[in-house]
Enzyme design. Sequence first.
Site, PDB file in Angstrom:
ATOM      1  N   HIS A 121      10.882 -20.342  46.529  1.00 42.83           N
ATOM      2  CA  HIS A 121      10.371 -21.673  46.200  1.00 42.83           C
ATOM      3  C   HIS A 121      11.261 -22.798  46.721  1.00 42.83           C
ATOM      4  CE1 HIS A 121       7.528 -24.143  44.055  1.00 42.83           C
ATOM      5  NE2 HIS A 121       8.493 -24.787  43.414  1.00 42.83           N
TER       6      HIS A 121
ATOM      7  N   ASP B  96       7.752 -16.587  47.057  1.00 46.66           N
ATOM      8  CA  ASP B  96       7.790 -17.650  46.050  1.00 46.66           C
ATOM      9  C   ASP B  96       7.332 -17.075  44.716  1.00 46.66           C
ATOM     10  OD1 ASP B  96       7.521 -19.916  44.470  1.00 46.66           O
ATOM     11  OD2 ASP B  96       6.646 -21.131  46.060  1.00 46.66           O
TER      12      ASP B  96
ATOM     13  N   SER C 269       5.463 -28.308  45.422  1.00 44.33           N
ATOM     14  CA  SER C 269       5.321 -27.803  44.071  1.00 44.33           C
ATOM     15  C   SER C 269       4.393 -28.723  43.275  1.00 44.33           C
ATOM     16  CB  SER C 269       6.718 -27.667  43.444  1.00 44.33           C
ATOM     17  OG  SER C 269       6.701 -26.838  42.325  1.00 44.33           O
ATOM     18  N   TRP C 270       4.832 -29.256  42.128  1.00 44.31           N
ATOM     19  CA  TRP C 270       4.031 -30.251  41.418  1.00 44.31           C
ATOM     20  C   TRP C 270       3.750 -31.451  42.323  1.00 44.31           C
ATOM     21  CZ3 TRP C 270       0.846 -32.862  38.681  1.00 44.31           C
ATOM     22  CH2 TRP C 270       1.053 -34.219  38.401  1.00 44.31           C
TER      23      TRP C 270
ATOM     24  N   GLY D   2       8.494 -30.881  39.807  1.00 46.51           N
ATOM     25  CA  GLY D   2       8.744 -30.911  38.368  1.00 46.51           C
ATOM     26  C   GLY D   2       7.553 -30.305  37.626  1.00 46.51           C
TER      27      GLY D   2
END
Length: 336
Positions: free
Chosen positions: A303, A275, A119-120, A52
Amino acid sequence: MPEHADQPDDFAARRVAQAAEGAALALDHGHVMAWEQSGSLSGLPVVVLHGGPGSGSSPRHREFFDAAKYRIVQFDQRGCGLSTPLGETAHNHTGVLVDDIECLREHLGIERWLVFGGSWGAALALAYAAKYPQRTSGLVLRGIYLTGDADNDWFFHGAAAFAPEAHARLMQLVPRRWQRSLLTWLERTFRDGDEERKAAVAAAWQRYETALADPSRLDAMDSVPLSPAPAATWKKYTVQAHYLARRCFLGESMVMRCASDLRSVPTALVHGTLDFVCRPVNSLRVQHAIVGSRLAWAQGAGHDPLHPESKRLLCAATDRFHADGDFSRWPTEADA
């Protein structure tokens, strides 16, 4: 940044299942964490941190683990997914998220666990492991977002070259005077704007990030008119804008400092070579910062963690960690 496997379409079905399980943990200031576990209760514990910020857990994130060997713990971060109140940004920052992870570990009576984040979620995993290294048996990090200005500028401006039409649709909603201060405008819009405005901006933002995460869907998406996003979606972007406008309460220097402190934590990194959401160089930098860490490139992957190459490498990493307790024999020639 966004995780392509996290889709708000799951929310209604998961909300019913979650209520049946009664898996909720009261936090502070009215926040309630939704969590769930699967796999084997006697298996090796792993906590999965979603991306996120603002997304949520997905049942598909369990596919990276052998359910007979792992005790898989998932939860939705504050304001996200099935956690309540949905979209709440008050008392919602990285410091409390890190302590929420530790609170969940204590609640479940788990001594140490593998921390898996993409990711986050990878940046959050590094922040957690740096604060609680004695509770972290290892790290599996995928498609790392470093939370700094360089990553934000890349996502909202540099990467536009790969999804120009979707980016143009988003920027058409932004007053010209705010287009170089886009994150500030987005945060204010989702904080103070009316619901119709939020729904329109969220739909354009989602279209843009999906175009970057899965370029194969570009032609189909560009032919479909944008519809206003449902409340669950714009509340997701409310949380995401709140975090991104503040560099996720970390910033690139802090994330790299956390990485450099993790000399004794076994770490595996996987990053797609294509990505466009989170730059591949991020994982190379983290791999250099964490002495002894191992990096594998998912050739041709973007991604999406469920791309066949990314998934294959991630599954190989978790299988190897279960067998050896580290990643010294990963990736093998067969994996690479």
